[in-house]
Design a protein around this motif. Structure first.
Motif, PDB file in Angstrom:
ATOM      1  N   ALA A   1       2.723   4.145  -5.704  1.00  0.00           N
ATOM      2  CA  ALA A   1       2.636   2.688  -5.745  1.00  0.00           C
ATOM      3  C   ALA A   1       3.818   2.066  -5.008  1.00  0.00           C
ATOM      4  O   ALA A   1       4.967   2.477  -5.194  1.00  0.00           O
ATOM      5  CB  ALA A   1       2.600   2.205  -7.187  1.00  0.00           C
ATOM      6  N   VAL A   2       3.528   1.082  -4.172  1.00  0.00           N
ATOM      7  CA  VAL A   2       4.573   0.397  -3.413  1.00  0.00           C
ATOM      8  C   VAL A   2       5.609  -0.205  -4.352  1.00  0.00           C
ATOM      9  O   VAL A   2       6.817  -0.116  -4.113  1.00  0.00           O
ATOM     10  CB  VAL A   2       3.954  -0.694  -2.518  1.00  0.00           C
ATOM     11  N   SER A   3       5.159  -0.799  -5.434  1.00  0.00           N
ATOM     12  CA  SER A   3       6.076  -1.443  -6.382  1.00  0.00           C
ATOM     13  C   SER A   3       7.031  -0.430  -7.011  1.00  0.00           C
ATOM     14  O   SER A   3       8.209  -0.720  -7.223  1.00  0.00           O
ATOM     15  CB  SER A   3       5.288  -2.168  -7.472  1.00  0.00           C
ATOM     16  N   ARG A   4       6.532   0.765  -7.291  1.00  0.00           N
ATOM     17  CA  ARG A   4       7.388   1.778  -7.904  1.00  0.00           C
ATOM     18  C   ARG A   4       8.434   2.274  -6.908  1.00  0.00           C
ATOM     19  O   ARG A   4       9.591   2.515  -7.273  1.00  0.00           O
ATOM     20  CB  ARG A   4       6.540   2.940  -8.408  1.00  0.00           C
ATOM     21  N   TYR A   5       8.027   2.431  -5.664  1.00  0.00           N
ATOM     22  CA  TYR A   5       8.974   2.851  -4.629  1.00  0.00           C
ATOM     23  C   TYR A   5      10.063   1.797  -4.453  1.00  0.00           C
ATOM     24  O   TYR A   5      11.258   2.117  -4.381  1.00  0.00           O
ATOM     25  CB  TYR A   5       8.239   3.077  -3.310  1.00  0.00           C
ATOM     26  N   GLN A   6       9.659   0.547  -4.410  1.00  0.00           N
ATOM     27  CA  GLN A   6      10.626  -0.539  -4.224  1.00  0.00           C
ATOM     28  C   GLN A   6      11.597  -0.626  -5.394  1.00  0.00           C
ATOM     29  O   GLN A   6      12.788  -0.901  -5.201  1.00  0.00           O
ATOM     30  CB  GLN A   6       9.881  -1.859  -4.026  1.00  0.00           C
ATOM     31  N   ARG A   7      11.115  -0.386  -6.615  1.00  0.00           N
ATOM     32  CA  ARG A   7      12.005  -0.393  -7.784  1.00  0.00           C
ATOM     33  C   ARG A   7      13.028   0.738  -7.695  1.00  0.00           C
ATOM     34  O   ARG A   7      14.202   0.560  -8.029  1.00  0.00           O
ATOM     35  CB  ARG A   7      11.194  -0.261  -9.078  1.00  0.00           C
TER      36      ARG A   7
ATOM     37  N   GLY B   1      -4.197  -0.460  -6.512  1.00  0.00           N
ATOM     38  CA  GLY B   1      -3.146  -1.290  -5.946  1.00  0.00           C
ATOM     39  C   GLY B   1      -2.631  -0.757  -4.620  1.00  0.00           C
ATOM     40  O   GLY B   1      -3.137   0.222  -4.062  1.00  0.00           O
ATOM     41  N   LYS B   2      -1.583  -1.409  -4.104  1.00  0.00           N
ATOM     42  CA  LYS B   2      -0.988  -1.006  -2.833  1.00  0.00           C
ATOM     43  C   LYS B   2      -0.184   0.280  -3.015  1.00  0.00           C
ATOM     44  O   LYS B   2       0.593   0.402  -3.959  1.00  0.00           O
ATOM     45  CB  LYS B   2      -0.082  -2.115  -2.304  1.00  0.00           C
ATOM     46  N   VAL B   3      -0.384   1.210  -2.086  1.00  0.00           N
ATOM     47  CA  VAL B   3       0.282   2.506  -2.209  1.00  0.00           C
ATOM     48  C   VAL B   3       0.856   2.946  -0.866  1.00  0.00           C
ATOM     49  O   VAL B   3       0.438   2.479   0.193  1.00  0.00           O
ATOM     50  CB  VAL B   3      -0.693   3.597  -2.712  1.00  0.00           C
TER      51      VAL B   3
END
Length: 394
Positions: free
Chosen positions: A176-182, A164-166
């Motif tokens: 992971a981009v999603s984890r950073y955003q969360r 995925g996007k990182v």
């Protein structure tokens, strides 16, 4: 042997006292910064010792090399990292995602006041997602504040992303981009939908402090007013309809600059940041700010008050041509600017031979002065803008 022991004991006692004083200064600095955060209605910043080590190392580096700025040179002694994030990771922090502020004041609290009196640097303290901080101080008057995000740090300490996007510049390993955003969103949610500065809880100086990069159009501008909309609660950019600033008598204050993302030359503002810079305000006055904006077709308003600091006992605003002062006392003389270019940079004085004068530029448009002489004697001050003031010993 006994003499050596006594000398060592005295040295240890002095060193211990110095460490205690330094720790007390830092502890007060942490509390003082959170006093500002509380006035903003934001979550507090918790002390992080790793960030403190990184900030302290950089403060000592700047002091030792008589330099300024956020970067260090690998070839110089005391090097601990090129950027703030590099220094934090070197001392054991898990992420490069660090915000750094630096100021050059007599102590940590003064430095924090100075940083909040700027347009750009205050934004670091007003960040929605930070929740931990480390403060470093060097006795030469250098304060370094490193701020981080505990949830991002914890994410970097766990397993790294494989698909995925990182992001590759947040942790040592891909995140992971999603984890950073969360992680960012969780702290955004804990903060208010809108914050603005200054507020009524803390009185401020009437002018903006210089900073680099320089956002100001004129030599001397008033204390900046910042409004930030929280992107967690605002999914799109609000539209500002009108902003006004008035004094306690209802007189409208002239605005010198209006800054948002569309005209921010340094591209530091986000789409949710707005700032208004008035002409220089006055000491010891109350001001009222009002904002009308639209969001998703609805018209909304926001109104609040703030005040400038009251002058201390020996602080004199130069409004008269002849100022009476007492001999052998320190005074602070402030020239209220008549325009955005009316900045005092130097001064000259003329006095009788038997009068001794000590003085220096203490701050913006402020002269600290002490006159030794007899009652009735006069000293003529000539400011860099050509204005002349008579100081008469009383």
């Amino acid at each position: 042997m006994l003499i050596t022991f006594i000398i060592l004991l005295l040295f240890f006692g002095c060193a211990q006292k110095e460490y205690i004083q330094r720790d007390l200064r830092l502890e007060h600095g942490y509390n003082y910064l959170n006093h500002y955060r509380q006035a903003l209605g934001m979550i507090p910043l918790h002390k992080n010792l790793t960030l403190e080590k990184a900030a302290t190392a950089h403060a000592h580096y700047l002091a030792f090399h008589h330099t300024t700025g956020h970067t260090e040179s690998r070839s110089k002694s005391g090097f601990s990292g090129l950027h703030a994030g590099d220094r934090a990771v070197r001392f054991g922090y898990s992420t490069y995602d660090v915000i750094e502020n630096i100021a050059y004041g007599k102590d940590v609290s003064t430095s924090i006041d100075m940083l909040f009196a700027t347009l750009y640097h205050r934004l670091g303290f007003m960040d929605w997602s930070i929740d931990e901080v480390g403060i470093g101080y060097d006795s030469k008057g250098i304060t370094v504040v490193d701020m981080g995000r505990s949830l991002v740090r914890q994410a970097c300490e766990s397993a790294y992303a494989r698909i995925g996007k990182v992001y590759t510049n947040i942790c040592k390993k891909p995140l992971a981009v999603s984890r950073y955003q969360r992680a960012i969103a969780m702290n955004q949610k804990l903060n208010p939908p809108i914050i603005y500065w200054p507020t009524k809880q803390i009185s401020v100086v009437p002018y903006a402090y210089p900073e680099s990069p320089n956002p100001y159009r004129y030599l001397l501008e008033g204390y900046p007013i910042t409004i930030r909309f929280n992107p967690f609660y605002f999914s799109q950019r609000p539209k500002i309809i009108v902003f006004q600033l008035k004094d306690h008598n209802g007189k409208k204050i002239r605005l010198l600059q209006q800054i948002d993302r569309t005209n921010d030359r340094m591209h530091i503002f986000s789409s949710y940041d707005f700032a208004y810079i008035p002409e220089a305000l006055e000491w010891g006055k109350m001001y009222r700010a009002s904002l009308i904006y639209s969001y998703r077709g609805q018209i909304r308003s926001l109104t609040w008050s703030f005040s400038t600091k009251k002058p201390t006992k020996n602080f004199i605003v130069l409004k008269k041509k002849v100022i009476k002062i007492k001999p052998n006392r320190w005074y602070e003389l402030y020239w209220q600017p008549c325009s955005p270019t009316d900045k005092i940079t130097t001064y000259r004085y003329y006095c009788p031979k038997n009068v001794n004068i000590k003085g220096y530029m203490k701050g913006i448009n402020t002269i600290a002065i002490r006159i030794e002489g007899k009652p009735g004697q006069r000293v003529k001050l000539v400011l860099s803008n050509g204005k002349r003031i008579i100081l008469q010993l009383n």
